[in-house]
Design a protein around this motif. Structure first.
Motif, PDB file in Angstrom:
ATOM      1  N   TYR A 191      -3.625 -13.263 -18.240  1.00  0.00           N
ATOM      2  CA  TYR A 191      -4.766 -12.705 -17.515  1.00  0.00           C
ATOM      3  C   TYR A 191      -4.541 -12.978 -16.032  1.00  0.00           C
ATOM      4  O   TYR A 191      -4.259 -14.121 -15.645  1.00  0.00           O
ATOM      5  CB  TYR A 191      -6.071 -13.374 -17.947  1.00  0.00           C
ATOM      6  N   LEU A 192      -4.657 -11.956 -15.208  1.00  0.00           N
ATOM      7  CA  LEU A 192      -4.516 -12.132 -13.764  1.00  0.00           C
ATOM      8  C   LEU A 192      -5.884 -12.055 -13.090  1.00  0.00           C
ATOM      9  O   LEU A 192      -6.746 -11.274 -13.486  1.00  0.00           O
ATOM     10  CB  LEU A 192      -3.589 -11.087 -13.159  1.00  0.00           C
ATOM     11  N   TYR A 193      -6.034 -12.878 -12.053  1.00  0.00           N
ATOM     12  CA  TYR A 193      -7.317 -12.971 -11.347  1.00  0.00           C
ATOM     13  C   TYR A 193      -7.303 -12.086 -10.114  1.00  0.00           C
ATOM     14  O   TYR A 193      -6.332 -12.079  -9.337  1.00  0.00           O
ATOM     15  CB  TYR A 193      -7.593 -14.418 -10.955  1.00  0.00           C
ATOM     16  N   ASP A 194      -8.379 -11.341  -9.932  1.00  0.00           N
ATOM     17  CA  ASP A 194      -8.533 -10.487  -8.755  1.00  0.00           C
ATOM     18  C   ASP A 194      -9.650 -11.055  -7.886  1.00  0.00           C
ATOM     19  O   ASP A 194     -10.812 -11.120  -8.306  1.00  0.00           O
ATOM     20  CB  ASP A 194      -8.878  -9.066  -9.178  1.00  0.00           C
ATOM     21  N   THR A 195      -9.311 -11.494  -6.677  1.00  0.00           N
ATOM     22  CA  THR A 195     -10.291 -12.155  -5.811  1.00  0.00           C
ATOM     23  C   THR A 195     -11.394 -11.203  -5.359  1.00  0.00           C
ATOM     24  O   THR A 195     -12.536 -11.621  -5.158  1.00  0.00           O
ATOM     25  CB  THR A 195      -9.594 -12.755  -4.581  1.00  0.00           C
ATOM     26  N   GLU A 196     -11.060  -9.930  -5.175  1.00  0.00           N
ATOM     27  CA  GLU A 196     -12.070  -8.987  -4.686  1.00  0.00           C
ATOM     28  C   GLU A 196     -13.183  -8.761  -5.698  1.00  0.00           C
ATOM     29  O   GLU A 196     -14.362  -8.716  -5.353  1.00  0.00           O
ATOM     30  CB  GLU A 196     -11.404  -7.661  -4.318  1.00  0.00           C
ATOM     31  N   SER A 197     -12.811  -8.623  -6.979  1.00  0.00           N
ATOM     32  CA  SER A 197     -13.822  -8.404  -8.013  1.00  0.00           C
ATOM     33  C   SER A 197     -14.250  -9.695  -8.687  1.00  0.00           C
ATOM     34  O   SER A 197     -15.177  -9.699  -9.500  1.00  0.00           O
ATOM     35  CB  SER A 197     -13.290  -7.446  -9.076  1.00  0.00           C
ATOM     36  N   VAL A 215      -0.340  -0.652 -12.167  1.00  0.00           N
ATOM     37  CA  VAL A 215      -1.149  -0.951 -13.341  1.00  0.00           C
ATOM     38  C   VAL A 215      -2.588  -0.532 -13.086  1.00  0.00           C
ATOM     39  O   VAL A 215      -3.232  -1.023 -12.159  1.00  0.00           O
ATOM     40  CB  VAL A 215      -1.094  -2.456 -13.675  1.00  0.00           C
ATOM     41  N   ALA A 216      -3.099   0.360 -13.920  1.00  0.00           N
ATOM     42  CA  ALA A 216      -4.487   0.813 -13.778  1.00  0.00           C
ATOM     43  C   ALA A 216      -5.408  -0.153 -14.503  1.00  0.00           C
ATOM     44  O   ALA A 216      -5.211  -0.455 -15.670  1.00  0.00           O
ATOM     45  CB  ALA A 216      -4.634   2.211 -14.350  1.00  0.00           C
ATOM     46  N   THR A 217      -6.402  -0.684 -13.787  1.00  0.00           N
ATOM     47  CA  THR A 217      -7.389  -1.577 -14.397  1.00  0.00           C
ATOM     48  C   THR A 217      -8.771  -1.152 -13.940  1.00  0.00           C
ATOM     49  O   THR A 217      -8.927  -0.480 -12.910  1.00  0.00           O
ATOM     50  CB  THR A 217      -7.144  -3.043 -13.993  1.00  0.00           C
ATOM     51  N   PRO A 218      -9.799  -1.543 -14.674  1.00  0.00           N
ATOM     52  CA  PRO A 218     -11.156  -1.130 -14.298  1.00  0.00           C
ATOM     53  C   PRO A 218     -11.629  -1.706 -12.980  1.00  0.00           C
ATOM     54  O   PRO A 218     -12.449  -1.105 -12.299  1.00  0.00           O
ATOM     55  CB  PRO A 218     -12.005  -1.651 -15.466  1.00  0.00           C
ATOM     56  N   THR A 219     -11.143  -2.904 -12.592  1.00  0.00           N
ATOM     57  CA  THR A 219     -11.705  -3.576 -11.414  1.00  0.00           C
ATOM     58  C   THR A 219     -10.719  -3.732 -10.269  1.00  0.00           C
ATOM     59  O   THR A 219     -11.123  -3.933  -9.140  1.00  0.00           O
ATOM     60  CB  THR A 219     -12.196  -4.990 -11.797  1.00  0.00           C
ATOM     61  N   ARG A 220      -9.446  -3.658 -10.566  1.00  0.00           N
ATOM     62  CA  ARG A 220      -8.453  -4.002  -9.565  1.00  0.00           C
ATOM     63  C   ARG A 220      -8.176  -2.828  -8.638  1.00  0.00           C
ATOM     64  O   ARG A 220      -7.828  -1.744  -9.085  1.00  0.00           O
ATOM     65  CB  ARG A 220      -7.160  -4.437 -10.242  1.00  0.00           C
ATOM     66  N   LYS A 221      -8.292  -3.053  -7.350  1.00  0.00           N
ATOM     67  CA  LYS A 221      -7.998  -2.038  -6.356  1.00  0.00           C
ATOM     68  C   LYS A 221      -6.526  -2.145  -5.954  1.00  0.00           C
ATOM     69  O   LYS A 221      -5.868  -3.140  -6.215  1.00  0.00           O
ATOM     70  CB  LYS A 221      -8.873  -2.235  -5.112  1.00  0.00           C
ATOM     71  N   ALA A 222      -6.058  -1.106  -5.314  1.00  0.00           N
ATOM     72  CA  ALA A 222      -4.683  -1.143  -4.825  1.00  0.00           C
ATOM     73  C   ALA A 222      -4.536  -2.274  -3.815  1.00  0.00           C
ATOM     74  O   ALA A 222      -5.344  -2.417  -2.907  1.00  0.00           O
ATOM     75  CB  ALA A 222      -4.321   0.192  -4.175  1.00  0.00           C
ATOM     76  N   ARG A 223      -3.496  -3.063  -3.982  1.00  0.00           N
ATOM     77  CA  ARG A 223      -3.309  -4.219  -3.110  1.00  0.00           C
ATOM     78  C   ARG A 223      -2.453  -3.861  -1.901  1.00  0.00           C
ATOM     79  O   ARG A 223      -1.590  -2.994  -1.972  1.00  0.00           O
ATOM     80  CB  ARG A 223      -2.642  -5.368  -3.872  1.00  0.00           C
ATOM     81  N   ILE A 224      -2.725  -4.554  -0.835  1.00  0.00           N
ATOM     82  CA  ILE A 224      -1.930  -4.388   0.369  1.00  0.00           C
ATOM     83  C   ILE A 224      -0.740  -5.334   0.277  1.00  0.00           C
ATOM     84  O   ILE A 224      -0.891  -6.527   0.012  1.00  0.00           O
ATOM     85  CB  ILE A 224      -2.763  -4.720   1.620  1.00  0.00           C
ATOM     86  N   ALA A 225       0.470  -4.805   0.444  1.00  0.00           N
ATOM     87  CA  ALA A 225       1.670  -5.636   0.402  1.00  0.00           C
ATOM     88  C   ALA A 225       1.779  -6.380   1.723  1.00  0.00           C
ATOM     89  O   ALA A 225       2.274  -5.838   2.719  1.00  0.00           O
ATOM     90  CB  ALA A 225       2.901  -4.774   0.155  1.00  0.00           C
ATOM     91  N   ARG A 226       1.300  -7.603   1.736  1.00  0.00           N
ATOM     92  CA  ARG A 226       1.236  -8.393   2.972  1.00  0.00           C
ATOM     93  C   ARG A 226       2.063  -9.660   2.818  1.00  0.00           C
ATOM     94  O   ARG A 226       2.010 -10.331   1.795  1.00  0.00           O
ATOM     95  CB  ARG A 226      -0.220  -8.756   3.277  1.00  0.00           C
ATOM     96  N   PHE A 227       2.833  -9.983   3.856  1.00  0.00           N
ATOM     97  CA  PHE A 227       3.711 -11.140   3.814  1.00  0.00           C
ATOM     98  C   PHE A 227       3.468 -12.020   5.039  1.00  0.00           C
ATOM     99  O   PHE A 227       3.369 -11.522   6.159  1.00  0.00           O
ATOM    100  CB  PHE A 227       5.176 -10.687   3.778  1.00  0.00           C
ATOM    101  N   GLN A 228       3.392 -13.311   4.793  1.00  0.00           N
ATOM    102  CA  GLN A 228       3.093 -14.260   5.865  1.00  0.00           C
ATOM    103  C   GLN A 228       4.366 -14.902   6.392  1.00  0.00           C
ATOM    104  O   GLN A 228       5.215 -15.354   5.625  1.00  0.00           O
ATOM    105  CB  GLN A 228       2.167 -15.357   5.343  1.00  0.00           C
TER     106      GLN A 228
END
Length: 758
Positions: free
Chosen positions: A41-47, A166-179
């Motif tokens: 299970y992966l966690y989505d911070t936005e949702s 991956v299509a999921t009900p809550t997960r939005k497209a993520r921004i590929a960001r690198f620090q």
């Protein structure tokens, strides 16, 4: 189990995308532990929810569809507790939540462990079994170890945007960001050009030399060709870099001559090796020696040696460099950027730089700042080999790189660029105006310099003096100590350019992450070792030559101020002053009418914070080096991206220390300034002014922004903001509260608050 772990991690690391990686995980872990179910299970911070992203054993139709809130069920409990939950009868647990779609009603035993990366919970790894039993300690240890090994892989895969597929009900497209680490300020939008080495040294086999004379001729031809490349590159950069920075290429040329690498390669050829093999042996030996060194500066030199070796090899192989086409807005990327790579890009095409390795103090970062090219260094997680031709955003202010950004993000940063350009043009109107608040409080703005190009930029922006001239830069771009005469010319240029405005010259400050190739310093913990004043007091011959050069350069100008770095005791100040007076007497004895300049100290060691009154009684002024003081107060390496989130200029301890230094110095009647990144932060400048600093010294590129802000906020208002913020005990809260207060004053855009939105 160790071999199993290694094999799984290697297989996952080579996966093409995140979904493939997750499927490998659940398949291999299920097989290794001989369980009926393994799920991720992966966690989505936005949702604030968990999504079932992969499973072996549960209903396939549930994957990508089943979600749980952050505290729901056993999955949520594992994430909240951030520790394993091991149950022989899962249904009897009060947090158990049955989900019909998964078909898990048959499974009784449950073991779940959190997947955590850099304190962030990424998800939960779970195994289940029909048999009612508690998983033993070895099984639990295996799953915990697997989770720890895979956390970085999953974090990296998420950052690259693989999860978008991956299509999921809550997960939005993520921004590929690198620090990474901010190398040079500014924002750039462009197309990635990935520079790979021209030849693979590691692939060169060992062969016996058939004809020594022929191999020596091949080597001579290759070395000559690379020398010509170096000269051509130096010429292309001649109108963009001052003579001082161009000296780097002279160093590279000397590395190739008959008394350095060239001779060592010839000796190997005469011993029976063919030219390519001899080259590889010599280069790899030097690379190993450099990379084994703890000193950051010397490790950077390994990249230079490797780059030169590859270029010589490419000519030995009689292969020409592939013709690289540089688009209009080129974002140059390499695992290890070198100054030569930078110089090969046409001036009008280079928009930004990204280096996987290196820090903000490497030669490339120094050159990038001189050229005004937005740069991010040390982006260790960036999959650079997959980025060629892709659209990139380089945020050199925050040390961020975005790959394949969505249109919304592109539009946003395009707006940021336009606003920056328009605002910068508008700032020219206040260049010659004093930095004076609406209620008539006057605070001088000085600049930090080191490169000759800094001088021109500083004068163009109306700098009122130099609060920090980094004298180590002329030392770093040479392969030997500069002579007294050479130093005198360099210092005279600075003093004349700013006369009659004061120029504060810091005595040689090497050590830590700043070292010299010809004066190696090898230490296990260089930031707490032999650096700054400690080095020069141990080598008075270096200190005396430098001080004499400064004094001679100031003849007839009298605008010199000498500043001592890394002071931690009164003894160091007194010993340094003794040497300065000795140098002054020697210059007077030569018949030069030199006045004794003001001498000050840098407060950048915590010990000095508590000795300000004693120090102030012995010197003419004090200056806080905010960069080092913050990293020492907080025990955070400011060049390490892994702990960059712990480096806070607004940490309560930092603010209280700054206020104490100002108060104690003023009680003794001495001025105190501050230099470093904090002084150039327009938001921080408001607090520094309110604290009572007598001058702020910063990078020239930030000077007009700071002036614009301080000319629009009254001193009394600034003091009220400071008083309110000093009551908080959290750096994040302090920063947010400060930004909110300044936004109410209409300063949101200049503070760059928008750039933290993504």
């Amino acid at each position: 189990m160790l071999n199993t772990l290694r094999n799984i991690v290697q297989e996952v690391s080579s996966a093409s995308d995140l979904q493939t990686a997750l499927q490998i995980i659940v398949q291999r872990v299920r097989g290794a532990m001989k369980t009926e179910v393994c799920s991720v299970y992966l966690y989505d911070t936005e949702s604030a929810s968990y999504t079932l992203m992969a499973s072996e054993g549960l209903n396939p139709s549930a994957v990508g569809q089943v979600t749980l809130s952050h505290s729901e069920g056993l999955v949520g409990q594992v994430g909240l507790r951030e520790e394993p939950i091991n149950l022989e009868d899962a249904a009897s647990h009060p947090k158990f939540h049955y989900i019909r779609e998964t078909g898990e009603e048959r499974f009784t035993s449950f073991l779940g462990v959190p997947i955590i990366h850099h304190r962030n919970t990424l998800g939960v790894l779970i195994v289940q079994q029909v048999e009612q039993r508690r998983f033993d300690e070895h099984e639990e240890a295996f799953l915990v170890t697997m989770s720890a090994q895979l956390a970085g892989v999953i974090a990296h895969a998420q950052a690259t945007g693989s999860i978008n597929s991956v299509a999921t009900p809550t997960r939005k497209a993520r921004i590929a960001r690198f620090q990474g680490s901010a190398g040079a300020t500014g924002v750039a939008i462009g197309d990635a050009v990935v520079i790979s080495p021209p030849a693979d040294l590691g692939a060169v086999p060992d062969q016996v030399c058939k004809n020594i004379d022929i191999e020596l001729k091949l080597l001579d031809s290759a070395l000559a060709a690379v020398r010509e490349e170096m000269k051509d590159t130096a010429e292309r950069l001649s109108d963009r870099l001052p003579v001082e920075e161009q000296a780097l290429f002279d160093v590279y040329l000397r590395m190739l001559d008959d008394h350095a690498l060239g001779q060592e390669i010839r000796d190997r050829i005469r011993s029976g090796s063919w030219a390519q093999g001899a080259l590889r042996q010599v280069i790899e030996e030097h690379i190993r020696n450099f990379e084994m060194m703890d000193d950051h500066y010397l490790r950077e030199r390994a990249a230079d040696v490797r780059d030169l070796g590859r270029r010589v090899l490419s000519h030995l192989q009689q292969g020409e460099h592939a013709r690289i086409e540089y688009p209009e807005n080129t974002i140059l990327i390499s695992e290890e950027l070198s100054p030569v790579m930078l110089g090969e890009v046409p001036k009008e095409s280079l928009a930004g730089l990204v280096s996987i390795q290196g820090s903000s103090n490497s030669h490339v970062a120094i050159l990038a700042r001189a050229l005004g090219v937005p740069t991010v260094m040390g982006v260790v997680d960036l999959p650079f080999h997959k980025l060629s031709g892709k659209k990139l955003i380089v945020d050199g202010n925050l040390g961020l790189v975005y790959s394949s950004p969505a249109q919304e993000l592109l539009d946003y940063y395009t707006e940021v660029l336009e606003e920056e350009n328009q605002f910068s043009k508008g700032l020219e109107a206040i260049r010659d105006l004093p930095c004076e608040t609406p209620d008539n409080y006057r605070i001088p703005l000085w600049v930090n310099t080191g490169l000759m190009t800094d001088t021109i930029r500083s004068l163009d922006r109306g700098a009122e003096g130099v609060g920090l001239y980094r004298t180590e830069v002329p030392f770093m771009v040479r392969d030997r100590f500069p002579s007294e005469s050479e130093q005198e010319k360099i210092y005279r240029y600075q003093l004349e350019a700013f006369a009659p405005r004061p120029v504060t010259m810091r005595t040689l400050d090497i050590g830590g992450d700043k070292s010299l190739s010809y004066f190696p310093i090898k230490e296990d913990n260089p930031f707490l070792g032999w650096r700054g004043i400690r080095v020069t007091l141990d080598h008075p011959e270096i200190f005396l030559v430098q001080v004499r050069a400064m004094l001679k350069a100031s003849v007839g100008l009298d605008n010199l101020r000498i500043m001592l770095p890394m002071i931690s005791s009164i003894f160091e100040v007194e010993e340094a002053q003794h040497l300065i007076h000795r140098a002054h007497a020697e210059v007077l004895a030569e018949g030069l009418p030199v006045s004794m300049p003001p001498v000050g100290v840098m407060v950048e060691v915590p010990a000095a914070v508590y000795m300000v009154k004693d120090l102030a009684q012995r010197v003419d002024f004090l200056s806080i080096g905010s960069n080092d003081l913050i990293q020492y107060l907080l025990a955070v390496d400011r060049n390490n991206p892994r702990v960059s989130d712990l480096y806070h200029s607004f940490h309560p301890a930092v603010l209280h220390a700054l206020q104490k230094v100002v108060d104690d110095a003023h009680q003794e009647g001495k001025t105190v300034s501050i230099c470093g990144e904090m002084a150039g932060d327009p938001a921080a400048a408001v607090l520094l002014m309110a604290m009572g600093f007598d001058m702020l010294s910063m990078s020239a590129v930030n000077l007009l922004k700071v002036k614009w802000v301080l000319r629009r906020i009254g001193m009394e208002r600034a003091k009220k903001i400071l008083s309110d913020l000093m009551k908080h005990d959290n750096a994040q809260v302090i920063r947010s509260s400060l930004e909110l207060a300044l936004c109410k004053e209409g300063m949101g855009k200049v503070l760059g608050i928008k750039s933290r939105r993504f």
